[in-house]
Design a protein around this motif. Structure first.
Motif, short mmCIF file in Angstrom:
data_model
loop_
_atom_site.label_atom_id
_atom_site.label_comp_id
_atom_site.label_asym_id
_atom_site.label_seq_id
_atom_site.Cartn_x
_atom_site.Cartn_y
_atom_site.Cartn_z
N HIS A 116 3.01 -4.01 10.51
CA HIS A 116 3.85 -2.82 10.45
C HIS A 116 4.10 -2.42 9.01
CE1 HIS A 116 7.25 -5.73 9.97
NE2 HIS A 116 6.58 -6.40 10.88
N VAL A 117 4.33 -1.13 8.83
CA VAL A 117 4.47 -0.58 7.48
C VAL A 117 5.93 -0.19 7.27
CG1 VAL A 117 3.71 1.22 5.90
CG2 VAL A 117 2.10 0.25 7.54
N ASP A 118 6.50 -0.73 6.22
CA ASP A 118 7.93 -0.54 5.98
C ASP A 118 8.19 0.59 5.00
OD1 ASP A 118 8.39 -2.50 7.79
OD2 ASP A 118 8.76 -4.08 6.33
N VAL A 119 7.80 1.80 5.40
CA VAL A 119 8.21 3.03 4.74
C VAL A 119 8.59 4.00 5.85
CG1 VAL A 119 6.73 2.69 2.72
CG2 VAL A 119 5.89 4.01 4.68
N ASN A 120 9.35 5.00 5.51
CA ASN A 120 9.83 5.94 6.52
C ASN A 120 8.85 7.07 6.82
OD1 ASN A 120 12.52 4.80 7.02
ND2 ASN A 120 12.92 5.37 4.90
N HIS A 121 8.02 7.44 5.84
CA HIS A 121 7.15 8.61 6.04
C HIS A 121 6.02 8.54 5.00
CE1 HIS A 121 6.98 13.28 6.73
NE2 HIS A 121 6.13 12.63 7.50
N ALA A 122 4.77 8.54 5.47
CA ALA A 122 3.67 8.44 4.52
C ALA A 122 2.36 8.83 5.19
CB ALA A 122 3.56 7.02 3.97
N ASN A 123 1.43 9.32 4.39
CA ASN A 123 0.05 9.48 4.83
C ASN A 123 -0.69 8.17 4.58
OD1 ASN A 123 0.11 12.21 5.67
ND2 ASN A 123 -0.02 12.89 3.53
N ILE A 124 -1.56 7.80 5.54
CA ILE A 124 -2.39 6.61 5.37
C ILE A 124 -3.69 7.03 4.69
CG2 ILE A 124 -3.62 4.74 6.54
CD1 ILE A 124 -1.55 4.94 8.79
N LEU A 125 -3.93 6.50 3.49
CA LEU A 125 -5.14 6.84 2.75
C LEU A 125 -6.29 5.90 3.10
CD1 LEU A 125 -3.53 7.56 -0.74
CD2 LEU A 125 -4.01 9.18 1.13
N ASN A 126 -5.96 4.62 3.30
CA ASN A 126 -7.02 3.65 3.61
C ASN A 126 -6.41 2.42 4.27
OD1 ASN A 126 -9.81 2.73 3.45
ND2 ASN A 126 -9.04 1.21 2.00
N LEU A 127 -7.16 1.84 5.19
CA LEU A 127 -6.75 0.62 5.89
C LEU A 127 -7.89 -0.38 5.77
CD1 LEU A 127 -4.72 -0.87 7.77
CD2 LEU A 127 -5.92 0.18 9.70
N ASP A 128 -7.63 -1.50 5.10
CA ASP A 128 -8.67 -2.51 4.85
C ASP A 128 -8.29 -3.81 5.54
OD1 ASP A 128 -10.61 -4.20 3.92
OD2 ASP A 128 -10.24 -3.85 1.79
N ILE A 129 -9.12 -4.20 6.52
CA ILE A 129 -8.84 -5.42 7.29
C ILE A 129 -9.81 -6.55 6.94
CG2 ILE A 129 -7.85 -4.10 9.20
CD1 ILE A 129 -10.50 -4.51 10.72
N THR A 130 -10.62 -6.36 5.93
CA THR A 130 -11.70 -7.31 5.61
C THR A 130 -11.17 -8.71 5.35
OG1 THR A 130 -12.90 -5.48 4.58
CG2 THR A 130 -13.70 -7.72 4.14
N GLU A 131 -10.19 -8.84 4.46
CA GLU A 131 -9.65 -10.16 4.14
C GLU A 131 -8.97 -10.79 5.34
OE1 GLU A 131 -7.56 -11.08 0.46
OE2 GLU A 131 -8.07 -9.06 -0.25
N ALA A 132 -8.24 -9.99 6.09
CA ALA A 132 -7.51 -10.52 7.24
C ALA A 132 -8.47 -11.12 8.26
CB ALA A 132 -6.67 -9.42 7.88
N GLU A 133 -9.59 -10.49 8.50
CA GLU A 133 -10.53 -10.99 9.51
C GLU A 133 -11.23 -12.26 9.06
OE1 GLU A 133 -12.94 -7.59 10.87
OE2 GLU A 133 -11.69 -7.72 12.68
#
Length: 930
Positions: A224-241
């Motif tokens: 989850h993202v702890d900001v109230n309002h934002a555009n998502i520019l990029n989501l990187d799951i490489t390290e997590a996987e």
């Protein structure tokens, strides 16, 4: 190759005596006692709640001392410790005195906190068998025992009774012996069928059931993202996987690949601007509120899933956050959903002449602005659920949802499956109070099951549960009200703005409640009102007990007190002359089903006068005492053409099985069903224990609708009666006697019968007609039954600090003919306790701060008065089964308004924006004395 000393993971062996059995436990010294009890020993009677020592659901006894197992590290548990958990106290067939007393005093609702209270009580009674009520309350306070359901009073009653049993002054009796032959359990205190399991810890909630899943189950952790309002520019799951144990990190791309839209439907009428599909399952373009989820990490263990969460990288462009309706409705405010205005819904009520014009002619009028805050539900069982593919290839989701047929429909398109391929089963639920009408974890679990092909279990931690799950929507309300020279209220004009967060789902129904009910209890002839649904970046909102009523009654009941003062009348007597009576109608043009309010005032009057005298004589320079009153009303069916179904099956032993979706979340659905069926099947003489329940599975049970709006006793109750009557008709011989099961089989007669009910009411001609939605002017007949109350609050205000304490609450209620007194009393006490919290301390404004029970203002036992008086008026309802109406919503309609009025009566501080915190009251007192 040998590992270096620094890379070895070491463990300690403990020899422990748990429930009179010796265990050797091998664990990390930093593991918690709760981890060992539940995770390694599988003693699930000790529940997992907050995991930070704030709720007491995990209380156990170690060497004679009550401890919170979630914050007790094994390194602090002595070798050979004697540990007692609830499993060591008693069994469903052999109850300990404390467990028996909890049942006898109806001190159980959802049951999630019950084992912790019972173990804490056992610890107290091991020290003294003659505690005072205040000593019991202090004991629970110091051991952090929290309950959101009961109001605490019955729990103290139970401890006092248990002490009497242990002293030899009271006998435990068999609950089945409560009834004389031929008696109904309807109209008694007969215990819930679930009670004996809840007090022994054998009632498995979602987390307990999750421990019984197949070995290949994956564990989900939410990113989850702890900001109230934002555009998502990029989501990187490489390290997590790449993290150990991680099988997959599920994102919106996986949902799209499976044919889903990644959107949840919000059940919107055509008047809503926008299409009602605003809420993503997993955010991929934008963050709309604090706690929005962008990915689900699925791993072989809970710990491995959580460890991978920080490895998901999210690049954001933060946007201005719109955190209240005042900001949201400004013309230059940013649109939260581009292309859709922040004011996305409006509804109106028009009755009689123009209220504004009437007001100008009246000698007395008031106008003010009122605010009810965003109230957190604060359930103690965090959101938990799991999913899997069933044997027929259907996607099965088990959660604590309380509208299970709609849950499948709401998320079907989003996850890419037909509703007919989604099976929803309700787990045993540790309370809801309405928040589980919304989809919380279900769609994310579904997406993870589809993406991985394996069972997936998901449990929110407390921080994510509190910051992500929806809340009661706050409302800003402007109300003007006028009265004639005789003190009769002649007109009301009002405008409301409901802050529903960034997602509109369910909001039209809520927003419509405000014009439905504003001024409703006073038979006002001239009404004008408008209400707006507004987007913000605050927490999304959903149903909460008495959905819409606390907002309305905050404005209505404080305004009535203000107008009474303007007229120069006592506030109770002002309500008496204005209480709605036969010939008058609600603002939406429908006549009430009964008219109990004037009689309620007659009953309360002597108690009110005595309370006023106590306040006068008991006040001092520092502590000012006051008394406040408020009316309350709510409906007992969903607005419009509500419908419910129930099936009944005759069993070989002569008992029956009921099938429906009267979802249980602590309100007493089980005894509601059994009590209703026992009354309907009285000609057969079936014992209560032979009325069995198979409930809350969309593939096995007919659709009974949501467990909301206090509708189930009326709606599902009627459907139960209908199915029972059909079974009786089939079993009845010509001579009036009844066939046995064997005779039914021998004659080839069906054993299963379906019942149904669609809500009806009476129109102005006295004709019975179906309930219908209101029209463009807010006029119609949406409801069949109502429940009514008159609240009286007695408060103490410390004028040096502003701190307010409620010393007594009195409630006169009319919920129709009562099915089960223990359940109704529990609903009333619990609702009053929530009203005290709402009035004085509960809030949710800054999600960065309000992330646990304490910061949200959870009311513990010493925050709630032990002096609560209930008076039941049981006016039979024409359209309720056996005269019943609903009950659960009523006690939270207006207690907070009575408390606010009592504060003004005590010290002259008129709180119009709740909660009435000590800082707010003190500021008003200082302003008054300038």
């Amino acid at each position: 190759m040998l590992l270096s000393e620094g890379s070895k993971k070491t463990y300690k062996s403990y020899l422990l005596n748990i429930n009179s059995r010796q265990y050797r436990v091998v664990c990390d010294a930093n593991d918690t006692l709760l981890d060992i009890i539940r995770g390694q020993l599988k003693l699930t009677g000790t529940k997992r709640g907050c995991d930070c020592g704030q709720c007491g659901v995990c209380n156990v006894i170690v060497n004679g001392k009550v401890v919170r197992a979630c914050i007790t590290r094994m390194k602090n548990v002595p070798e050979h410790a004697e540990i007692l958990t609830v499993e060591g106290l008693g069994t469903p067939d052999n109850l300990h005195a404390v467990q028996w007393a909890f049942i006898a005093n109806n001190a159980i609702q959802c049951g999630f906190c019950t084992p912790g209270f019972i173990m804490s009580a056992k610890g107290l009674l091991d020290k003294t068998l003659s505690p005072s009520r205040e000593e019991v309350r202090q004991w629970f306070q110091q051991h952090w025992n929290a309950c959101r359901c009961t109001g605490y009073k019955q729990i103290v009653d139970a401890v006092m009774d248990a002490a009497a049993v242990l002293r030899g002054e009271k006998e435990m009796y068999e609950f089945s012996a409560m009834l004389k032959p031929g008696e109904y359990i309807w109209g008694t205190n007969y215990p819930r069928p679930s009670d004996k399991y809840k007090v022994t810890g054998t009632w498995d909630f979602g987390d307990d059931a999750g421990m019984q899943l197949p070995k290949d189950t994956l564990y989900a952790a939410l990113v989850h993202v702890d900001v109230n309002h934002a555009n998502i520019l990029n989501l990187d799951i490489t390290e997590a996987e790449k993290m150990p144990g991680v099988v997959k990190v599920v994102t919106a791309k996986d949902i799209y690949a499976a044919g889903g839209t990644n959107k949840l439907f919000g059940a919107q009428p055509p008047q809503v601007k926008g299409d009602g599909w605003e809420r993503p399952i997993l955010c991929d373009k934008k963050i709309f509120m604090w706690g929005d989820v962008v990915a689900v990490v699925c791993a072989e263990s809970y710990e491995e899933a959580e460890a991978a969460v920080p490895k998901v990288k999210v690049d954001l462009e933060e946007l201005p956050a719109v955190m209240n309706v005042e900001e949201a409705i400004k013309p230059d405010c940013i649109e939260i959903h581009p292309g859709v205005p922040n004011i996305y819904f409006e509804t109106h009520v028009k009755k009689g002449a123009d209220a504004g014009e009437i007001m100008e002619q009246m000698p007395y009028s008031i106008e003010d602005v009122f605010y009810l805050q965003r109230q957190p539900h604060l359930v103690l069982e965090n959101d938990v659920g799991f999913g899997y593919w069933d044997e027929d290839g259907n996607l099965a989701i088990q959660s604590k949802h309380i509208w299970i047929y709609k849950a499948a429909a709401f998320m079907a398109r989003g996850i890419g499956l037909q509703p007919s391929k989604i099976r929803i089963i309700q787990n045993k639920a540790g309370a809801s109070f309405g928040y589980k009408l919304g989809i919380t974890n279900e769609a994310m679990i579904a997406a993870a099951v589809i993406a991985t092909g394996r069972p997936v279990f998901c449990r929110y931690d407390t921080r994510h549960h509190v910051t992500y799950t929806p809340k009661r929507a706050p409302a800003l309300m402007r109300v003007a009200m006028a009265a004639d020279a005789n003190g009769r209220i002649t007109a009301i004009d009002h405008t409301s703005w409901v802050d529903h967060g960034p997602y509109s789902e369910f909001s039209p129904g809520l927003v419509s409640k405000l014009p439905h009910y504003m001024g409703s209890l006073y038979g006002i002839s001239n009404v004008r009102g408008t209400a707006y649904g507004v987007y913000t970046n605050q927490k999304w909102n959903t149903a909460f007990r008495a959905w819409g009523a606390p907002q309305v009654h905050t404005a209505q009941e404080i305004a009535v007190d203000m107008l009474a003062e303007r007229v120069g009348m006592d506030p109770l007597e002002f309500r008496y002359i204005n209480a709605i009576r036969p010939g008058q109608t609600f603002p939406f043009g429908q006549s009430p089903d009964v008219f109990p309010l004037a009689e309620m005032v007659d009953i309360l009057r002597p108690k009110y006068r005595a309370a006023i005298e106590r306040a006068k004589s008991g006040s001092s320079e520092k502590i000012k005492k006051g008394v406040g009153v408020a009316f309350g009303v709510y409906n007992s069916n969903s607005a419009g053409p509500d419908k419910a179904y129930n099936n009944i099956e005759l069993l070989p032993d002569g008992g029956v099985m009921l099938y429906n979706t009267w979802e249980e979340h602590g309100q007493g659905a089980d005894i509601g069903m059994v009590g209703t069926a026992h009354r309907a099947l009285a000609p057969l003489g079936i014992a209560p224990e032979k009325i069995r329940l198979f409930i809350n599975d969309t593939f096995r049970c007919p659709d009974s609708g949501p467990a909301a709006a206090s509708r189930c006793q009326v709606m599902v109750g009627h459907a139960i009666v209908d199915s029972c009557n059909k079974l009786l008709d089939a079993m009845r011989r010509e001579d009036g006697s009844f066939r046995s099961y064997d005779e039914m089989v021998e004659e080839g007669l069906p054993l299963l019968y379906s019942g149904s009910y669609g809500c009806v009411t009476k129109n102005e001609k006295g004709e019975i007609v179906p309930c219908v939605h209101t029209d463009a002017n807010g006029q119609g007949m949406p409801y069949a039954c109502y429940m009514y109350g008159l609240f009286m609050a007695e408060v103490d205000v410390d004028v040096s600090t502003g701190k307010t304490w409620v010393s007594k609450m009195t409630l006169i209620d009319d919920v129709g003919v009562i099915n089960n007194y223990g359940v109704v009393d529990g609903q009333m006490y619990g609702g009053l306790a929530q009203g005290i919290g709402l009035a004085l301390q509960e809030d949710f404004e800054d999600p960065a701060k309000y992330n646990n029970l304490i910061t949200c203002g959870f009311p513990y036992i010493k925050d709630i008065t032990d002096d609560m008086e209930l008076i039941h008026m049981e006016t039979p309802r024409e359209f309720g089964p056996y005269g019943a109406s609903g009950a659960g919503e009523l006690p939270l309609t207006s207690p907070h308004a009575a408390i606010a009025n009592a504060i003004y009566n005590a010290c002259g501080a008129r709180v119009t924006r709740l909660p009435a915190t000590k800082e707010k009251v003190l500021a008003l007192l200082k302003e008054k004395h300038r």
